[in-house]
Design an enzyme around this catalytic site. Structure first.
Site, PDB file in Angstrom:
ATOM      1  N   HIS B 214       1.097  -0.803   0.146  1.00 13.45           N
ATOM      2  CA  HIS B 214       0.640   0.020  -0.239  1.00 13.45           C
ATOM      3  C   HIS B 214       0.682   1.551   0.140  1.00 13.45           C
ATOM      4  O   HIS B 214       0.238   2.051  -0.470  1.00 13.45           O
ATOM      5  CB  HIS B 214      -0.988  -0.031   0.944  1.00 13.45           C
ATOM      6  CG  HIS B 214      -1.970  -0.902   0.746  1.00 13.45           C
ATOM      7  ND1 HIS B 214      -2.052  -2.573   0.867  1.00 13.45           N
ATOM      8  CD2 HIS B 214      -2.975  -0.971   1.121  1.00 13.45           C
ATOM      9  CE1 HIS B 214      -3.448  -2.572   0.627  1.00 13.45           C
ATOM     10  NE2 HIS B 214      -3.727  -1.524   1.080  1.00 13.45           N
ATOM     11  N   SER B 218       0.127  -1.351  -5.914  1.00 18.19           N
ATOM     12  CA  SER B 218       0.685  -2.446  -7.261  1.00 18.19           C
ATOM     13  C   SER B 218       1.853  -1.881  -8.133  1.00 18.19           C
ATOM     14  O   SER B 218       1.424  -0.591  -8.949  1.00 18.19           O
ATOM     15  CB  SER B 218      -0.947  -2.602  -7.818  1.00 18.19           C
ATOM     16  OG  SER B 218      -1.526  -3.230  -6.761  1.00 18.19           O
ATOM     17  N   LYS B 242     -13.357  -8.028 -10.313  1.00 13.05           N
ATOM     18  CA  LYS B 242     -12.068  -9.160 -10.922  1.00 13.05           C
ATOM     19  C   LYS B 242     -11.898 -10.101 -10.748  1.00 13.05           C
ATOM     20  O   LYS B 242     -11.294 -11.783 -10.627  1.00 13.05           O
ATOM     21  CB  LYS B 242     -11.207  -8.031 -11.814  1.00 13.05           C
ATOM     22  CG  LYS B 242      -9.856  -8.105 -12.833  1.00 13.05           C
ATOM     23  CD  LYS B 242      -9.507  -7.483 -13.764  1.00 13.05           C
ATOM     24  CE  LYS B 242      -8.074  -8.232 -14.699  1.00 13.05           C
ATOM     25  NZ  LYS B 242      -7.692  -7.113 -15.237  1.00 13.05           N
ATOM     26  N   ASP B 243     -11.179 -10.079  -8.948  1.00 13.06           N
ATOM     27  CA  ASP B 243     -10.866 -11.437  -8.236  1.00 13.06           C
ATOM     28  C   ASP B 243     -11.490 -12.276  -7.724  1.00 13.06           C
ATOM     29  O   ASP B 243     -11.650 -13.371  -7.991  1.00 13.06           O
ATOM     30  CB  ASP B 243      -9.857 -10.796  -7.222  1.00 13.06           C
ATOM     31  CG  ASP B 243      -9.048  -9.780  -6.834  1.00 13.06           C
ATOM     32  OD1 ASP B 243      -8.010 -10.111  -8.394  1.00 13.06           O
ATOM     33  OD2 ASP B 243      -8.732  -9.153  -5.910  1.00 13.06           O
ATOM     34  N   GLU B 286       6.509 -33.813  -2.511  1.00 13.01           N
ATOM     35  CA  GLU B 286       4.835 -33.459  -2.933  1.00 13.01           C
ATOM     36  C   GLU B 286       5.643 -32.278  -4.382  1.00 13.01           C
ATOM     37  O   GLU B 286       6.358 -32.545  -4.944  1.00 13.01           O
ATOM     38  CB  GLU B 286       4.366 -32.792  -2.526  1.00 13.01           C
ATOM     39  CG  GLU B 286       4.055 -33.268  -1.273  1.00 13.01           C
ATOM     40  CD  GLU B 286       3.181 -34.196  -1.630  1.00 13.01           C
ATOM     41  OE1 GLU B 286       1.783 -33.352  -1.968  1.00 13.01           O
ATOM     42  OE2 GLU B 286       2.881 -35.342  -2.530  1.00 13.01           O
TER      43      GLU B 286
END
Lengths: 180, 414, 255
Positions: B214, B218, B242-243, B286
């Site tokens: 923040h 971004s 959008k998320d 894994e």
């Protein structure tokens, strides 16, 4: 996911059908997703399956009590004396805090089978051994908050709201019962 | 600060005493400006956050049924699968969720690599991200040990044995980790304790990560700075929706695994109870650890392998200095663009090598791929950035007018 | 967006090939794929087959193999009635106790009991079987790669050893078993059991029935999982479509 409903700010979408439908479906989905988490804390199937215990009555002498475990809880089995049966049956049941006749509580008057958990807050009442106090009514006495039970396991005095619970049990033969 | 006007009097009452609504609005609401040109690769950050929450929620419930003792761990997991209501669902969600969490985080990391999100002024943001990834690896490793199957046991043995490579104190440290002379009950107990607590440490670092995010907002596909309000849109509703669209797709993929192929990413040997006297024929970690496992095995020396594996992650911390490019986004880097994809392919090759038994051609492939991994960061990145001539970079996010590369470089460095 | 989809498709491909790398083995013969009733999105067990499979387990496998996580009450899921399950349980002796004298004692099985193991512990199993402890079968189809096909192929796939191979004393040749030498003698032969529903008890029939039963035993929740999965997938498709539509609408307002 939540803020779709806030109607503030200048550029917010208006509450139209699409937004309401999306929000509703999302909330329904979230609620449904919570159920497995909640349900997983309910008793599991193996816990539910361990529901019955068999008790051999032959070794119990008249006037004596034994304690067995059923579903993790203590169950009192008492071979009552004639005097105790008389005490339990002579009283007018309608005057009791939790009015139940002894005939409804004991399938065979000699044998009283009770879940040994005080109906007040879950302590185990005293009175199984001869040296323990049996309260003012000759049955059981809960030391936690002073509840007195009679020779039928009915509450007579003290804070407990109900009689000691009678579990489901059946006589397999004269000297054997199965609880649960 | 948000100048939000709450209509609901109860919310207003709360807001006056605890300004939580304006806080949320400032952090991920309509008062948080985000670059208007973020593409779908920027979905993976919030997706990782949601995956973390999903792991914590399912994990807390699973921990209510799990017994961290060598004699009961395997049975208690089977009890979850068979007797506990929806236990199979929660366990499969947790296991497959962990794998997809890594997938999401790896995409997130490569997105940061491609668009130069580690460059000035986001260095600390990037470091915190690497810290989260390392904590995730530790958490996932210890979680994998808990079912106490064959793979659990031998993974624990092999990974803790890495510490014996340390000179002088190696054995002491390893026995300290084990609480005994081998992986055993004390090890299982402490791994359970740490597996439970580390995710909350991750949550803490995630908050720092968001805090740093923040501060400078971004990064974006153009890699240029926000010049003013015309370059941004409010996070809510644009990026929240959008998320959510991305979340829907993520949940579909997760559900497809959980319901139709829940053991696809697992290994059959972990349905065999741990046997300290017999190692399975092929032990593989894994899939999300395979590239690191390949690097570990590529070096023909015990200590060397451990150092190489640690270095493969440590080198990421140094990226802000290693990368000498004048522009952030690889979009404007005609040469580095190819090397970026080479790196992606290299990591995939390392993953494939990690799954193969260390024999024949795979040894050579593993060594070359490992070598290339380090060459990429230590040689290619600084040199390409140095001689490469970036493409013209737009003037601003709002007005994609091209300016000369030189001016853009000044821009990016400011 | 197009680039994104393309990249995602590549990633998916990579995950697939990567995971397929696990399948690499040595020269063990790959199990032959059978087409099972529980395969696929709507897969279900065939109850009659499960019951036949239980019979094969009970009459053949149970002599050496335990079925650790299965209780008699679970047999109702195989399609036995509760009375039948109780009768099956009562036909077993289980060890209970200690009683009031402190002794362990035997009593007929009840629904809540697990199916008793043939040996008291792993060491006893090992001692009785030439040093090779027969594995617990209740997870066998999940504990082997391609488990259902593997179990079927293994129990029905014994062969004469190739001339070049010397099979050790007490061992048997089986191309599906890692190392090809297995301590278990061929467990099935035609007519080994008498099925109540008069299905012909061929080796293949018994092998596929017992495979079905063991697949169920490894994951009794398989049907519930697929049933719930279908509902969840439909719901998530609707939800995702709504999310995408809402996103489009929100972004359309922007332009």
């Amino acid at each position: 996911m939540t803020s779709a409903e806030h109607g503030h700010g200048g550029e917010m979408p208006r509450r139209d059908f699409l937004m309401v439908a999306t929000g509703t479906v999302a909330v329904v989905g979230a609620a449904a997703a919570v159920w497995p988490l909640v349900d997983s804390m309910n008793p599991a199937s193996d816990t539910l399956a361990l529901a019955s215990t068999e008790v051999d009555l032959a070794p119990i002498a008249e006037g004596q009590s034994i304690t067995v475990q059923w579903r993790g809880k203590p169950v009192f089995v008492r071979y009552r004396t004639a005097d105790e049966i008389k005490q339990a049956r002579d009283i007018d049941a309608t005057t009791l805090p939790d009015p139940k006749r002894d005939e409804e509580r004991a399938q065979n008057p000699k044998w009283l089978v009770l879940v040994g958990v005080c109906t007040h807050l879950g302590c185990i009442p005293l009175g199984q051994r001869s040296a323990e106090p049996r309260g003012d009514f000759g049955g059981w006495f809960c030391p936690c908050h002073g509840s007195h039970y009679d020779t039928s396991g009915r509450i007579r005095k003290g804070p407990a709201p109900e009689n000691l619970q009678v579990p489901a049990y059946t006589f397999l033969n004269d000297t054997k019962i199965r609880i649960g | 600060m948000s100048n939000m006007q709450l209509k609901n009097p109860i919310l207003r009452w709360i807001e006056y005493r605890l300004p939580i609504f304006s806080f949320l609005d400032d952090s991920l609401g309509s008062n948080y400006p985000a670059p208007k040109n973020l593409n779908y690769w920027w979905n993976f950050g919030s997706l990782a956050g949601i995956a973390l929450v999903l792991q914590i929620v399912t994990g807390i419930v699973l921990a209510m049924h799990y017994v961290p003792h060598v004699d009961y761990a395997f049975d208690s997991v089977e009890r979850i699968m068979r007797e506990v209501n929806y236990g199979w669902f929660l366990r499969y969600l947790h296991a497959n969720g962990a794998a997809l969490f890594f997938l999401v985080v790896y995409v997130h990391v490569f997105r940061g690599l491609y668009y130069g999100s580690y460059k000035y002024p986001r260095e600390i943001l990037w470091w915190l991200g690497i810290v989260i990834m390392v904590l995730m690896m530790a958490t996932a490793f210890m979680g994998y040990v808990l079912p106490w199957g064959q793979m659990s046991y031998w993974a624990a043995t092999v990974i803790t044995n890495l510490f014996t490579a340390l000179p002088w104190v190696g054995v002491n440290i390893t026995e300290w980790l084990w609480g005994g002379f081998t992986v055993g009950n004390p090890t299982l107990n402490r791994f359970f304790s740490l597996h439970y607590v580390l995710p909350f440490a991750i949550v803490g670092v995630v908050f720092l990560h968001l805090w740093a995010l923040h501060q400078h907002k971004s990064n974006n596909p153009l890699g240029i700075d926000i010049k003013g309000p015309q370059d941004t849109i409010p996070f809510h509703p644009y990026y929240t929706y959008k998320d959510l669209a991305g979340l829907g797709v993520f949940l579909l993929v997760l559900a497809a695994f959980v319901f139709y192929s829940p053991n696809y990413m697992g290994h059959p040997d972990n349905y065999i109870p741990a046997n300290p006297l017999q190692t399975p024929a092929h032990i593989v970690p894994e899939w999300y650890f395979l590239p690191f496992y390949a690097i570990l095995r590529a070096i023909p020396s015990k200590l060397g392998g451990v150092i190489a594996m640690a270095a493969s992650i440590f080198v990421l911390f140094l990226l802000p200095w290693i990368d000498t490019s004048r522009v952030r986004s690889t979009k404007f880097r005609p040469v580095y663009r190819y090397f970026f994809w080479f790196l992606v392919i290299d990591v995939i090759v390392l993953g494939i090598v990690g799954a193969k038994p260390p024999e024949g051609i795979w040894i050579l492939v593993g060594r070359l791929a490992t070598l290339y991994y380090f060459v990429h960061f230590i040689i290619i990145m600084p040199f390409v950035g140095w001689f490469e001539r970036p493409l013209p970079v737009p003037d601003s996010i709002h007005k994609p007018v091209l300016v000369s590369a030189g001016a853009a470089a000044v821009e990016a460095q400011r | 967006m197009k680039r994104f989809i393309r990249a995602a498709a590549i990633a998916a491909l990579v995950v697939t090939t990567n995971a397929a790398a696990f399948a690499a083995g040595d020269d063990v013969k790959n199990p032959t794929a059978q087409g099972w009733s529980w395969d696929g999105i709507f897969g279900k067990f065939d109850r009659a087959q499960l019951q036949r499979g239980f019979q094969v387990y009970k009459e053949v496998c149970a002599a050496c193999h335990e079925l650790r996580y299965v209780s008699f009450r679970n047999l109702t899921e195989v399609g036995f009635s509760e009375a039948q399950s109780k009768a099956i349980a009562a036909s077993y002796e289980v060890i209970d106790g200690p009683n009031d004298e402190g002794e362990m004692f035997k009593r007929p099985g009840r629904l809540a009991d697990r199916i008793p193991a043939p040996f008291a512990n792993e060491k006893a199993a090992r001692a009785a079987n030439n040093g090779a402890a027969p594995p617990n079968l209740s997870l066998i189809t999940k504990a082997r790669h391609d488990g259902s096909n593997y179990v079927f192929s293994l129990v029905s796939g014994y062969e004469k050893p190739p001339a070049s191979m010397k099979v050790a004393e007490g061992m048997n040749y089986n191309p599906y078993f890692p190392g090809h030498q297995i301590a278990m003698a061929p467990p099935l032969e035609d007519g080994k059991v008498q099925f109540a529903d008069s299905t012909a008890a061929t080796v293949k029939q018994m092998a596929s029935d017992v495979t079905a039963f063991l697949t169920w035993a490894a994951e009794p929740g398989l049907e519930a999982r697929k049933r719930l999965g279908f509902k969840v997938m439909i719901f998530l498709l609707v939800l995702t479509a709504l999310f995408i539509a809402a996103k489009q609408k929100v972004w359309r307002d922007l332009h």
